[in-house]
Design a protein around this motif. Structure first.
Motif, PDB file in Angstrom:
ATOM      1  N   GLN A 116       0.601  -1.491   0.052  1.00  0.00           N
ATOM      2  CA  GLN A 116      -0.030  -0.115   0.107  1.00  0.00           C
ATOM      3  C   GLN A 116       0.548   1.798   0.097  1.00  0.00           C
ATOM      4  O   GLN A 116       0.593   2.588   0.435  1.00  0.00           O
ATOM      5  CB  GLN A 116      -0.584   0.418   1.160  1.00  0.00           C
ATOM      6  N   ASN A 117       1.866   0.937  -1.033  1.00  0.00           N
ATOM      7  CA  ASN A 117       2.615   2.277  -1.027  1.00  0.00           C
ATOM      8  C   ASN A 117       3.528   2.953   0.194  1.00  0.00           C
ATOM      9  O   ASN A 117       3.518   3.831   0.744  1.00  0.00           O
ATOM     10  CB  ASN A 117       2.156   3.331  -1.457  1.00  0.00           C
ATOM     11  N   ASP A 118       3.613   1.978   1.498  1.00  0.00           N
ATOM     12  CA  ASP A 118       4.170   2.283   2.604  1.00  0.00           C
ATOM     13  C   ASP A 118       4.938   1.605   2.761  1.00  0.00           C
ATOM     14  O   ASP A 118       5.427   0.169   3.436  1.00  0.00           O
ATOM     15  CB  ASP A 118       3.239   1.739   3.593  1.00  0.00           C
ATOM     16  N   SER A 119       6.241   1.981   2.920  1.00  0.00           N
ATOM     17  CA  SER A 119       7.733   0.791   3.309  1.00  0.00           C
ATOM     18  C   SER A 119       7.648   0.037   4.739  1.00  0.00           C
ATOM     19  O   SER A 119       8.002  -0.745   4.214  1.00  0.00           O
ATOM     20  CB  SER A 119       9.322   2.050   2.767  1.00  0.00           C
ATOM     21  N   ALA A 120       7.569   1.194   5.471  1.00  0.00           N
ATOM     22  CA  ALA A 120       7.371   0.256   6.769  1.00  0.00           C
ATOM     23  C   ALA A 120       6.743  -1.292   6.932  1.00  0.00           C
ATOM     24  O   ALA A 120       7.055  -1.790   7.069  1.00  0.00           O
ATOM     25  CB  ALA A 120       7.351   1.046   7.888  1.00  0.00           C
ATOM     26  N   LYS A 121       5.743  -1.011   6.218  1.00  0.00           N
ATOM     27  CA  LYS A 121       4.681  -2.597   5.768  1.00  0.00           C
ATOM     28  C   LYS A 121       5.354  -3.329   5.128  1.00  0.00           C
ATOM     29  O   LYS A 121       5.303  -4.461   5.567  1.00  0.00           O
ATOM     30  CB  LYS A 121       3.300  -1.164   5.163  1.00  0.00           C
ATOM     31  N   GLN A 122       6.026  -2.379   3.913  1.00  0.00           N
ATOM     32  CA  GLN A 122       6.298  -3.225   3.023  1.00  0.00           C
ATOM     33  C   GLN A 122       7.504  -4.771   4.025  1.00  0.00           C
ATOM     34  O   GLN A 122       7.378  -5.397   3.943  1.00  0.00           O
ATOM     35  CB  GLN A 122       7.078  -2.448   1.459  1.00  0.00           C
ATOM     36  N   SER A 123       8.178  -3.604   4.827  1.00  0.00           N
ATOM     37  CA  SER A 123       9.149  -4.281   5.672  1.00  0.00           C
ATOM     38  C   SER A 123       8.319  -5.097   6.554  1.00  0.00           C
ATOM     39  O   SER A 123       9.262  -6.737   6.074  1.00  0.00           O
ATOM     40  CB  SER A 123      10.566  -3.804   6.242  1.00  0.00           C
ATOM     41  N   ASN A 124       7.839  -4.858   6.940  1.00  0.00           N
ATOM     42  CA  ASN A 124       7.218  -5.671   8.154  1.00  0.00           C
ATOM     43  C   ASN A 124       6.431  -7.568   7.342  1.00  0.00           C
ATOM     44  O   ASN A 124       5.969  -8.150   7.434  1.00  0.00           O
ATOM     45  CB  ASN A 124       5.931  -5.293   8.900  1.00  0.00           C
ATOM     46  N   ASP A 125       5.813  -6.815   5.928  1.00  0.00           N
ATOM     47  CA  ASP A 125       4.961  -7.883   4.911  1.00  0.00           C
ATOM     48  C   ASP A 125       6.429  -9.391   4.821  1.00  0.00           C
ATOM     49  O   ASP A 125       6.260 -10.297   4.817  1.00  0.00           O
ATOM     50  CB  ASP A 125       4.298  -7.157   4.059  1.00  0.00           C
ATOM     51  N   VAL A 126       7.545  -8.811   4.513  1.00  0.00           N
ATOM     52  CA  VAL A 126       8.597  -9.570   3.770  1.00  0.00           C
ATOM     53  C   VAL A 126       8.951 -10.244   4.684  1.00  0.00           C
ATOM     54  O   VAL A 126       8.841 -11.659   4.803  1.00  0.00           O
ATOM     55  CB  VAL A 126       9.337  -8.284   3.076  1.00  0.00           C
ATOM     56  N   ASP A 127       8.806  -9.329   6.417  1.00  0.00           N
ATOM     57  CA  ASP A 127       9.575  -9.889   7.570  1.00  0.00           C
ATOM     58  C   ASP A 127       8.417 -11.473   7.881  1.00  0.00           C
ATOM     59  O   ASP A 127       9.325 -12.332   7.625  1.00  0.00           O
ATOM     60  CB  ASP A 127       9.752  -9.297   8.774  1.00  0.00           C
ATOM     61  N   ASP A 128       7.123 -11.302   7.170  1.00  0.00           N
ATOM     62  CA  ASP A 128       5.802 -12.207   7.949  1.00  0.00           C
ATOM     63  C   ASP A 128       6.640 -13.273   6.554  1.00  0.00           C
ATOM     64  O   ASP A 128       6.557 -14.161   7.403  1.00  0.00           O
ATOM     65  CB  ASP A 128       4.771 -11.398   7.385  1.00  0.00           C
ATOM     66  N   LEU A 129       6.898 -13.016   5.162  1.00  0.00           N
ATOM     67  CA  LEU A 129       6.058 -14.030   4.234  1.00  0.00           C
ATOM     68  C   LEU A 129       7.587 -14.651   4.856  1.00  0.00           C
ATOM     69  O   LEU A 129       7.865 -16.422   4.319  1.00  0.00           O
ATOM     70  CB  LEU A 129       7.300 -13.241   3.006  1.00  0.00           C
ATOM     71  N   MET A 130       9.172 -14.402   4.868  1.00  0.00           N
ATOM     72  CA  MET A 130      10.513 -15.240   5.270  1.00  0.00           C
ATOM     73  C   MET A 130       9.434 -16.300   7.067  1.00  0.00           C
ATOM     74  O   MET A 130      10.280 -17.554   6.946  1.00  0.00           O
ATOM     75  CB  MET A 130      11.126 -14.610   5.974  1.00  0.00           C
ATOM     76  N   GLN A 131       8.809 -15.222   7.511  1.00  0.00           N
ATOM     77  CA  GLN A 131       8.802 -16.291   8.560  1.00  0.00           C
ATOM     78  C   GLN A 131       7.402 -17.529   8.401  1.00  0.00           C
ATOM     79  O   GLN A 131       7.374 -18.727   8.785  1.00  0.00           O
ATOM     80  CB  GLN A 131       7.859 -15.481  10.101  1.00  0.00           C
ATOM     81  N   LYS A 132       6.663 -17.064   6.957  1.00  0.00           N
ATOM     82  CA  LYS A 132       5.505 -18.317   6.312  1.00  0.00           C
ATOM     83  C   LYS A 132       6.581 -19.247   5.990  1.00  0.00           C
ATOM     84  O   LYS A 132       6.194 -20.367   5.271  1.00  0.00           O
ATOM     85  CB  LYS A 132       5.109 -17.403   5.590  1.00  0.00           C
ATOM     86  N   GLY A 133       7.477 -19.368   6.389  1.00  0.00           N
ATOM     87  CA  GLY A 133       8.814 -20.109   4.952  1.00  0.00           C
ATOM     88  C   GLY A 133       8.886 -20.755   3.934  1.00  0.00           C
ATOM     89  O   GLY A 133       8.840 -20.802   3.024  1.00  0.00           O
ATOM     90  N   VAL A 134       8.224 -18.734   3.192  1.00  0.00           N
ATOM     91  CA  VAL A 134       8.774 -19.222   1.291  1.00  0.00           C
ATOM     92  C   VAL A 134      10.382 -18.872   0.843  1.00  0.00           C
ATOM     93  O   VAL A 134      10.920 -18.810   1.941  1.00  0.00           O
ATOM     94  CB  VAL A 134       7.921 -17.749   1.219  1.00  0.00           C
ATOM     95  N   ASN A 135      10.366 -19.675  -0.049  1.00  0.00           N
ATOM     96  CA  ASN A 135      11.485 -20.799  -0.649  1.00  0.00           C
ATOM     97  C   ASN A 135      12.098 -19.328  -1.686  1.00  0.00           C
ATOM     98  O   ASN A 135      13.020 -19.536  -1.814  1.00  0.00           O
ATOM     99  CB  ASN A 135      11.151 -21.556  -1.330  1.00  0.00           C
ATOM    100  N   VAL A 136      11.434 -18.042  -2.257  1.00  0.00           N
ATOM    101  CA  VAL A 136      12.291 -17.217  -2.580  1.00  0.00           C
ATOM    102  C   VAL A 136      11.685 -16.063  -2.218  1.00  0.00           C
ATOM    103  O   VAL A 136       9.845 -16.203  -2.475  1.00  0.00           O
ATOM    104  CB  VAL A 136      12.020 -17.211  -3.967  1.00  0.00           C
ATOM    105  N   LEU A 137      11.862 -14.970  -2.391  1.00  0.00           N
ATOM    106  CA  LEU A 137      10.996 -13.626  -2.679  1.00  0.00           C
ATOM    107  C   LEU A 137      10.619 -12.814  -4.000  1.00  0.00           C
ATOM    108  O   LEU A 137      12.016 -12.444  -4.733  1.00  0.00           O
ATOM    109  CB  LEU A 137      11.556 -12.506  -1.128  1.00  0.00           C
ATOM    110  N   LEU A 138       9.968 -12.504  -4.365  1.00  0.00           N
ATOM    111  CA  LEU A 138       9.775 -11.188  -5.395  1.00  0.00           C
ATOM    112  C   LEU A 138       9.446 -10.158  -4.963  1.00  0.00           C
ATOM    113  O   LEU A 138       8.533 -10.562  -4.216  1.00  0.00           O
ATOM    114  CB  LEU A 138       8.403 -11.783  -6.356  1.00  0.00           C
ATOM    115  N   ILE A 139      10.406  -9.117  -4.875  1.00  0.00           N
ATOM    116  CA  ILE A 139       9.914  -7.961  -4.266  1.00  0.00           C
ATOM    117  C   ILE A 139      10.102  -6.404  -5.043  1.00  0.00           C
ATOM    118  O   ILE A 139      10.721  -6.985  -6.544  1.00  0.00           O
ATOM    119  CB  ILE A 139      10.528  -7.633  -3.318  1.00  0.00           C
TER     120      ILE A 139
END
Length: 308
Positions: A76-99
């Motif tokens: 949602q165009n919020d860099s802080a939210k994006q950082s938290n979102d990506v943290d969440d994705l890593m904790q969910k065990g994704v194998n690769v990140l597309l950002i």
């Protein structure tokens, strides 16, 4: 708190592996070729922009072809939210990140966190300023900016007075499109004003209203994306003026506006293709293959009468 949790998780993994720097098993590329249980984490800067919706659809469709699950989050165009979102994705065990970064500098910290966990990162449309990124999949934004300047000169001649609507200040696409545009504009055109409108249509309208008042003799507008360009058109039409506007992206609304004779031109990207190419790169990385650091998607200038 989420960053602390991620740090603690990394520390735990470090300890339980006997102080080894090996990444967790779910973060390792599957060199056996069986990727059916793999997960892609996709972080999009905003799904309020048709361009990024198309890019997301390209990712999801291509991943499905390979039998790979995609988890999509919207910053949602919020860099802080994006950082938290990506943290969440890593904790969910994704194998690769597309950002698709909202801010190329702000995203660097979580890219580095992914590097420490051994999770490959691929960026789309915009780069990260630091951290190891396997590949950037994007159009040649600098070339596109220059294409816009060349078209304005072709349309109206040298010395044309131009207003530039810039994108999000921290985004690499903003820097690159502006850089390419100014390579020619600084010598052959006259940029009388430039101001950010954050890639947003409503802001594009409001900023353009103010710029028209301050620069009543402006002859053309270059907007770093179609959303701002479409907002600028509304401001121009309300003022009773007739000023050519060139956008960037080639989204559906922009192409419709060109067909209706409103938007003059757009430097058209292929967002679905960007998404597809990113997944193909991710698929290769997960199999342990090398990929190019920069993967380009072609651009073309679209006008009402011709595709140039």
């Amino acid at each position: 708190m989420k960053k602390l949790s991620l740090l603690l998780m990394a520390l735990f993994l470090f300890l339980v592996t006997g102080c080894s720097m090996e990444p967790p098993s779910w973060a390792k590329p599957d060199t056996g070729g069986d990727l059916k249980n793999m997960k892609i984490g996709l972080s999009v800067s905003t799904l309020n922009n048709p361009f990024f919706v198309s890019m997301k659809e390209g990712v999801v469709a291509e991943a499905k072809k390979h039998g790979i699950e995609t988890i999509v989050v919207d910053a949602q165009n919020d860099s802080a939210k994006q950082s938290n979102d990506v943290d969440d994705l890593m904790q969910k065990g994704v194998n690769v990140l597309l950002i698709n970064p909202t801010d190329s500098a702000a995203i660097s910290t979580v890219v580095q966190s992914a590097n420490e966990l051994g999770i490959p990162v691929i960026t789309l449309d915009r780069s990260a300023d630091s951290g190891n990124v396997e590949a950037l999949v994007a159009s040649d934004n600098a070339k596109g900016g220059r294409m816009a300047a060349e078209y304005i000169e072709k349309l109206l001649g040298k010395g044309t007075k131009v207003v530039e609507l810039e994108g999000v200040a921290g985004a690499s696409a903003t820097r690159e499109r502006g850089k390419g545009f100014h390579e020619l504009a600084d010598t052959d055109l006259k940029v009388v004003a430039k101001q950010t409108a954050d890639f947003d249509r409503t802001k594009g309208l409001n900023v353009m209203e103010n710029l028209l008042q301050a620069n009543p003799d402006v002859q053309a507008v270059f907007a770093h994306n179609d959303e701002m360009a479409l907002g600028a058109i509304e401001a121009i039409r309300s003022s009773g003026k007739d000023i050519p506007v060139i956008g960037f992206d080639g989204n559906e609304d922009a192409l419709k506006s060109i067909a209706e004779g409103k938007l003059t031109a757009t430097v058209a990207q292929q967002p679905e293709l960007i998404g597809q190419l990113a997944v193909q790169a991710a698929y290769d990385v997960l199999q342990g293959k090398k990929v190019e650091k920069s993967i380009p998607a072609p651009l073309k200038l679209v006008t009402k009468n011709e595709n140039e």
